[in-house]
Design a protein around this motif. Sequence first.
Motif, PDB file in Angstrom:
ATOM      1  N   HIS A 146      86.293  86.578 -85.700  1.00 49.90           N
ATOM      2  CA  HIS A 146      86.312  87.921 -85.181  1.00 49.90           C
ATOM      3  C   HIS A 146      87.525  87.828 -84.228  1.00 49.90           C
ATOM      4  O   HIS A 146      87.675  87.289 -83.387  1.00 49.90           O
ATOM      5  N   ILE A 147      88.330  89.176 -84.300  1.00 46.65           N
ATOM      6  CA  ILE A 147      89.679  89.228 -83.570  1.00 46.65           C
ATOM      7  C   ILE A 147      89.726  90.578 -83.088  1.00 46.65           C
ATOM      8  O   ILE A 147      88.899  91.373 -83.566  1.00 46.65           O
ATOM      9  N   SER A 148      90.440  90.793 -81.987  1.00 46.61           N
ATOM     10  CA  SER A 148      90.793  92.104 -81.627  1.00 46.61           C
ATOM     11  C   SER A 148      91.990  92.661 -82.164  1.00 46.61           C
ATOM     12  O   SER A 148      92.934  92.059 -82.897  1.00 46.61           O
ATOM     13  N   LEU A 149      92.230  93.790 -82.005  1.00 41.84           N
ATOM     14  CA  LEU A 149      93.516  94.624 -82.514  1.00 41.84           C
ATOM     15  C   LEU A 149      94.543  93.984 -82.142  1.00 41.84           C
ATOM     16  O   LEU A 149      95.682  94.240 -82.635  1.00 41.84           O
ATOM     17  N   TYR A 150      94.446  93.553 -80.904  1.00 38.89           N
ATOM     18  CA  TYR A 150      95.831  93.079 -80.017  1.00 38.89           C
ATOM     19  C   TYR A 150      96.203  91.673 -81.059  1.00 38.89           C
ATOM     20  O   TYR A 150      97.452  91.485 -81.190  1.00 38.89           O
ATOM     21  N   THR A 151      95.204  90.821 -81.266  1.00 40.60           N
ATOM     22  CA  THR A 151      95.327  89.749 -82.174  1.00 40.60           C
ATOM     23  C   THR A 151      96.111  90.164 -83.421  1.00 40.60           C
ATOM     24  O   THR A 151      96.927  89.402 -84.041  1.00 40.60           O
ATOM     25  N   PHE A 152      95.265  91.049 -83.927  1.00 34.62           N
ATOM     26  CA  PHE A 152      95.611  91.501 -85.284  1.00 34.62           C
ATOM     27  C   PHE A 152      97.412  91.853 -85.263  1.00 34.62           C
ATOM     28  O   PHE A 152      97.979  91.704 -86.275  1.00 34.62           O
ATOM     29  N   ASP A 153      97.845  92.564 -84.332  1.00 32.45           N
ATOM     30  CA  ASP A 153      99.189  93.020 -84.318  1.00 32.45           C
ATOM     31  C   ASP A 153     100.082  91.883 -84.237  1.00 32.45           C
ATOM     32  O   ASP A 153     101.122  91.965 -85.075  1.00 32.45           O
ATOM     33  N   GLN A 154      99.460  90.833 -83.722  1.00 30.56           N
ATOM     34  CA  GLN A 154     100.525  89.636 -83.545  1.00 30.56           C
ATOM     35  C   GLN A 154     100.576  88.870 -84.929  1.00 30.56           C
ATOM     36  O   GLN A 154     101.674  88.372 -85.252  1.00 30.56           O
ATOM     37  N   ILE A 155      99.367  88.973 -85.698  1.00 41.85           N
ATOM     38  CA  ILE A 155      99.356  88.037 -86.951  1.00 41.85           C
ATOM     39  C   ILE A 155      99.659  88.685 -88.236  1.00 41.85           C
ATOM     40  O   ILE A 155      99.582  88.171 -89.287  1.00 41.85           O
ATOM     41  N   PRO A 204     103.180 100.451 -90.379  1.00 38.94           N
ATOM     42  CA  PRO A 204     102.886 101.823 -91.168  1.00 38.94           C
ATOM     43  C   PRO A 204     101.494 100.917 -92.039  1.00 38.94           C
ATOM     44  O   PRO A 204     101.857  99.512 -92.307  1.00 38.94           O
ATOM     45  N   THR A 205     100.609 101.531 -92.399  1.00 39.23           N
ATOM     46  CA  THR A 205      99.595 101.013 -93.211  1.00 39.23           C
ATOM     47  C   THR A 205      99.549 101.737 -94.510  1.00 39.23           C
ATOM     48  O   THR A 205     100.223 102.841 -94.500  1.00 39.23           O
ATOM     49  N   ASP A 206      98.458 101.508 -95.371  1.00 43.24           N
ATOM     50  CA  ASP A 206      98.470 102.354 -96.418  1.00 43.24           C
ATOM     51  C   ASP A 206      97.494 103.272 -96.422  1.00 43.24           C
ATOM     52  O   ASP A 206      96.997 103.860 -95.495  1.00 43.24           O
ATOM     53  N   ASN A 207      97.100 103.783 -97.628  1.00 40.59           N
ATOM     54  CA  ASN A 207      96.211 105.332 -97.880  1.00 40.59           C
ATOM     55  C   ASN A 207      94.799 104.864 -97.515  1.00 40.59           C
ATOM     56  O   ASN A 207      93.953 105.955 -97.192  1.00 40.59           O
ATOM     57  N   LYS A 208      94.412 103.807 -97.474  1.00 39.19           N
ATOM     58  CA  LYS A 208      92.999 103.647 -97.370  1.00 39.19           C
ATOM     59  C   LYS A 208      92.714 103.575 -95.618  1.00 39.19           C
ATOM     60  O   LYS A 208      91.745 103.129 -95.280  1.00 39.19           O
ATOM     61  N   VAL A 209      93.650 104.008 -94.822  1.00 39.76           N
ATOM     62  CA  VAL A 209      93.633 103.932 -93.540  1.00 39.76           C
ATOM     63  C   VAL A 209      92.405 104.329 -92.928  1.00 39.76           C
ATOM     64  O   VAL A 209      91.568 103.489 -91.918  1.00 39.76           O
ATOM     65  N   ASP A 210      91.702 105.434 -93.333  1.00 36.20           N
ATOM     66  CA  ASP A 210      90.465 106.027 -92.812  1.00 36.20           C
ATOM     67  C   ASP A 210      89.403 104.935 -93.157  1.00 36.20           C
ATOM     68  O   ASP A 210      88.574 104.625 -92.420  1.00 36.20           O
ATOM     69  N   GLN A 211      89.220 104.620 -94.112  1.00 40.94           N
ATOM     70  CA  GLN A 211      88.297 103.685 -94.710  1.00 40.94           C
ATOM     71  C   GLN A 211      88.375 102.527 -93.990  1.00 40.94           C
ATOM     72  O   GLN A 211      87.271 101.706 -93.610  1.00 40.94           O
ATOM     73  N   ASP A 212      89.618 101.770 -93.687  1.00 41.70           N
ATOM     74  CA  ASP A 212      89.741 100.538 -93.037  1.00 41.70           C
ATOM     75  C   ASP A 212      89.309 100.686 -91.697  1.00 41.70           C
ATOM     76  O   ASP A 212      88.665  99.606 -90.916  1.00 41.70           O
ATOM     77  N   ALA A 213      89.593 102.014 -91.393  1.00 40.66           N
ATOM     78  CA  ALA A 213      89.249 102.114 -89.514  1.00 40.66           C
ATOM     79  C   ALA A 213      87.872 102.161 -89.344  1.00 40.66           C
ATOM     80  O   ALA A 213      87.299 101.584 -88.376  1.00 40.66           O
ATOM     81  N   THR A 223      99.950 114.271 -87.118  1.00 43.26           N
ATOM     82  CA  THR A 223     100.906 113.362 -87.443  1.00 43.26           C
ATOM     83  C   THR A 223     100.391 111.993 -88.259  1.00 43.26           C
ATOM     84  O   THR A 223      99.230 111.575 -87.655  1.00 43.26           O
ATOM     85  N   PRO A 224     101.251 111.511 -89.081  1.00 41.74           N
ATOM     86  CA  PRO A 224     100.597 110.112 -89.550  1.00 41.74           C
ATOM     87  C   PRO A 224     100.352 109.016 -88.497  1.00 41.74           C
ATOM     88  O   PRO A 224     100.943 109.004 -87.756  1.00 41.74           O
ATOM     89  N   LEU A 225      99.284 108.374 -88.668  1.00 42.48           N
ATOM     90  CA  LEU A 225      98.918 107.297 -87.463  1.00 42.48           C
ATOM     91  C   LEU A 225      98.707 106.130 -88.381  1.00 42.48           C
ATOM     92  O   LEU A 225      98.253 105.898 -89.393  1.00 42.48           O
ATOM     93  N   THR A 226      99.124 104.948 -87.853  1.00 35.02           N
ATOM     94  CA  THR A 226      99.004 103.585 -88.179  1.00 35.02           C
ATOM     95  C   THR A 226      97.406 103.308 -88.249  1.00 35.02           C
ATOM     96  O   THR A 226      96.872 103.812 -87.276  1.00 35.02           O
ATOM     97  N   LEU A 227      97.021 102.374 -89.043  1.00 34.81           N
ATOM     98  CA  LEU A 227      95.500 101.943 -88.709  1.00 34.81           C
ATOM     99  C   LEU A 227      95.129 101.656 -87.338  1.00 34.81           C
ATOM    100  O   LEU A 227      94.148 101.947 -86.898  1.00 34.81           O
ATOM    101  N   GLU A 228      96.154 100.479 -86.623  1.00 32.73           N
ATOM    102  CA  GLU A 228      95.458 100.297 -85.119  1.00 32.73           C
ATOM    103  C   GLU A 228      95.607 101.492 -84.349  1.00 32.73           C
ATOM    104  O   GLU A 228      94.793 101.420 -83.389  1.00 32.73           O
ATOM    105  N   VAL A 229      96.643 102.336 -84.498  1.00 30.28           N
ATOM    106  CA  VAL A 229      96.603 103.459 -83.683  1.00 30.28           C
ATOM    107  C   VAL A 229      95.177 104.243 -83.781  1.00 30.28           C
ATOM    108  O   VAL A 229      94.832 104.889 -82.691  1.00 30.28           O
ATOM    109  N   LEU A 230      94.890 104.609 -85.038  1.00 31.03           N
ATOM    110  CA  LEU A 230      93.899 105.533 -85.580  1.00 31.03           C
ATOM    111  C   LEU A 230      92.547 104.810 -84.693  1.00 31.03           C
ATOM    112  O   LEU A 230      91.755 105.508 -84.289  1.00 31.03           O
ATOM    113  N   ILE A 231      92.454 103.660 -84.815  1.00 33.08           N
ATOM    114  CA  ILE A 231      91.293 102.725 -84.175  1.00 33.08           C
ATOM    115  C   ILE A 231      91.102 102.916 -82.813  1.00 33.08           C
ATOM    116  O   ILE A 231      90.207 103.161 -82.055  1.00 33.08           O
ATOM    117  N   LYS A 232      92.513 102.787 -82.088  1.00 30.43           N
ATOM    118  CA  LYS A 232      92.489 102.826 -80.727  1.00 30.43           C
ATOM    119  C   LYS A 232      91.951 104.283 -80.305  1.00 30.43           C
ATOM    120  O   LYS A 232      91.436 104.498 -79.244  1.00 30.43           O
TER     121      LYS A 232
END
Length: 197
Positions: free
Chosen positions: A29-38, A145-154, A181-190
Amino acid sequence: MIAQLIGKLLYKEPTYVILDVGGVGYGLHISLYTFDQIKALAHCTLLTVMQVKSEASTLYGFYTLEEKAWWLHLISVSSIGPKTALTILSSLAPSALHKAILSKDTRLLTSIKGVGAKAAQRLILELSDKAQKLPYIQDAVCPQPTDNKVDQDAVMALTKLGLTQKVAEKAIATVREQVSTPLTLEVLIKKALQPHS
């Protein structure tokens, strides 16, 4: 005790990864911060903490020593569990959390979903001394940027951080209503983790 894992990333999502270490897949289990890095990496090293409870053993992964230290500090505060600690580190990078604790910024802390006024005050009270002893390190995280499944993934990421499916879906819908405006997955979750009027 498993303190570090080095291997190939078999699976990645904003709050969970599977790392292949010598043919064994470890789920962390990770945070969005770690996900951003990897997120752009095929192989990585993660610092880990294993929590063993009667019903299950859970592994938590961290990209930096600073994030791991802050997660351990957060869960030492009463009423802050592992998932809430990950939510805090998904909303604030370690340096931003460090600064918020040092400056006693209750407004910023209470802007995180799951952190009320009492919890914010407790965090500041119990972690101020530790924050003063820790070196302040500035983080640099670049959105992608992420794909079109951004809402579902979020929604999936939010449920893994402890929100119910219904609350997660409503939070995402609220963000979509407020931001065109378009949002990346990480920004949408935040943004979904922030309180909305």
